[in-house]
Enzyme design. Structure first.
Site, mmCIF file in Angstrom:
data_model
loop_
_atom_site.group_PDB
_atom_site.id
_atom_site.type_symbol
_atom_site.label_atom_id
_atom_site.label_comp_id
_atom_site.label_asym_id
_atom_site.label_seq_id
_atom_site.Cartn_x
_atom_site.Cartn_y
_atom_site.Cartn_z
ATOM 1 N N HIS A 146 0.851 -1.274 -0.119
ATOM 2 C CA HIS A 146 0.065 0.041 -0.070
ATOM 3 C C HIS A 146 1.053 1.223 -0.195
ATOM 4 O O HIS A 146 0.700 2.205 -0.777
ATOM 5 C CB HIS A 146 -0.898 -0.055 1.204
ATOM 6 C CG HIS A 146 -1.607 1.227 1.522
ATOM 7 N ND1 HIS A 146 -3.159 1.289 1.169
ATOM 8 C CD2 HIS A 146 -1.517 2.445 1.761
ATOM 9 C CE1 HIS A 146 -3.440 2.539 1.416
ATOM 10 N NE2 HIS A 146 -2.548 3.215 1.924
ATOM 11 N N GLU A 147 1.989 1.331 0.614
ATOM 12 C CA GLU A 147 2.610 2.593 0.948
ATOM 13 C C GLU A 147 3.584 2.389 -0.382
ATOM 14 O O GLU A 147 4.124 3.840 -0.400
ATOM 15 C CB GLU A 147 3.355 2.492 2.332
ATOM 16 C CG GLU A 147 2.636 2.458 3.513
ATOM 17 C CD GLU A 147 1.555 3.492 3.664
ATOM 18 O OE1 GLU A 147 2.150 4.591 3.066
ATOM 19 O OE2 GLU A 147 0.713 3.437 4.293
ATOM 20 N N HIS B 203 1.925 4.488 -2.999
ATOM 21 C CA HIS B 203 1.899 5.982 -2.961
ATOM 22 C C HIS B 203 3.310 6.317 -3.275
ATOM 23 O O HIS B 203 3.481 7.203 -3.929
ATOM 24 C CB HIS B 203 1.646 6.228 -1.283
ATOM 25 C CG HIS B 203 0.566 5.959 -0.620
ATOM 26 N ND1 HIS B 203 -0.689 6.555 -1.505
ATOM 27 C CD2 HIS B 203 -0.306 5.449 0.391
ATOM 28 C CE1 HIS B 203 -1.676 6.538 -0.613
ATOM 29 N NE2 HIS B 203 -1.409 5.766 0.554
#
Length: 263
Positions: free
Chosen positions: A63-64, A67
């Site tokens: 998820h990170e 980003h």
């Protein structure tokens, strides 16, 4: 999650794009605990806990990473210097977001909240659209992971009566991905949903939001304990899970195994 705290470029800083040993170790721990749960080796509850916990942290890293990768492609090279492209969970560190809140959400409420924090220097992003896409990348990753898990589940679990515990943990992991995607898409300061719309808000609105922003996620957590809000949230999550073909009975079994100390 992302934050807009500016950081300084450090000329000549060492940048690695290889997956960190910690991330590789988490993937191996997920595989080993999954294999043990499949073969019913060791205490079932503890094994299910390790499997789901390790897989959840792996998904947090992805998820990170999403980003950071979108930010990198959009012009912010500082994410590479900070190690965000190495998938190292220790790089996505913010005590409240990375440890406390995710632990409370999963252990007490069974809700998956992506807990890391990548610091994006938004001065380097090329447009408002790029800013929005950086924030959107996280929830989209959870949606993609949920879809992949659901495909595997629906392809193999319904006819497998031998490895029910494994598929229960698998279903609960899918449930966490869906709750993370739904929760993190809300337009609440501190969550990615707000980051998507933030570039298009006026300075007047942002000034009004500023004082409550540090506490918004905590207030949301409190609201989720109010029965009508809780029911509405899980109704949305349940709709998505039904669409993905994940039966509630498997999710309940997986959560029961994961929270084995409560049994």
């Amino acid at each position: 999650m992302t934050t807009g705290e500016p950081v300084r470029q450090r000329p000549g800083a060492s940048v690695s794009r290889w997956p960190s040993p910690i991330f590789v170790g988490l993937v191996l721990a997920t595989a080993v605990s999954g294999w043990a749960l499949w073969n019913r080796s060791g205490p079932t509850g503890l094994t299910a806990f390790v499997f789901v916990a390790c897989a959840w942290v792996v998904s947090l890293c992805l998820h990170e990473f999403a980003h950071a990768m979108v930010a990198f492609r959009s012009g912010d090279r500082t994410v590479a210097e900070r190690g965000y492209l190495t998938l190292d969970p220790l790089k996505y560190t913010h005590f409240a977001y990375s440890i406390l809140l995710p632990l409370l959400f999963v252990l007490l409420g069974g809700i998956g909240l992506p807990g890391g924090a990548v610091f994006i220097d938004r001065r380097y992003l090329r447009s408002r659209l790029a800013n929005s896409l950086v924030s959107l990348a996280g929830p989209l990753t959870n949606i993609l992971l949920a879809a992949v898990l659901a495909v595997v589940f629906t392809a193999f679990a319904p006819d497998d009566r031998v490895h029910v515990e494994f598929w229960g943990a698998f279903a609960f992991l899918t449930f966490l991905q869906v709750t993370a995607a739904v929760l993190n898409s809300l337009p609440v300061p501190g969550l990615d949903g707000f980051g998507v719309i933030q570039p298009y808000l006026s300075n007047k609105v942002l000034r009004k939001v500023g004082p409550i922003a540090p506490y918004a996620v905590l207030m949301l957590f409190v609201l989720l304990w109010i029965p009508p809000v809780n029911q509405a949230f899980f109704s949305i999550v349940g709709w998505f899970l039904a669409l993905l073909g994940i039966p509630g009975v498997y999710i309940a079994l997986g959560q029961q195994l994961f929270q084995f100390w409560m049994g």
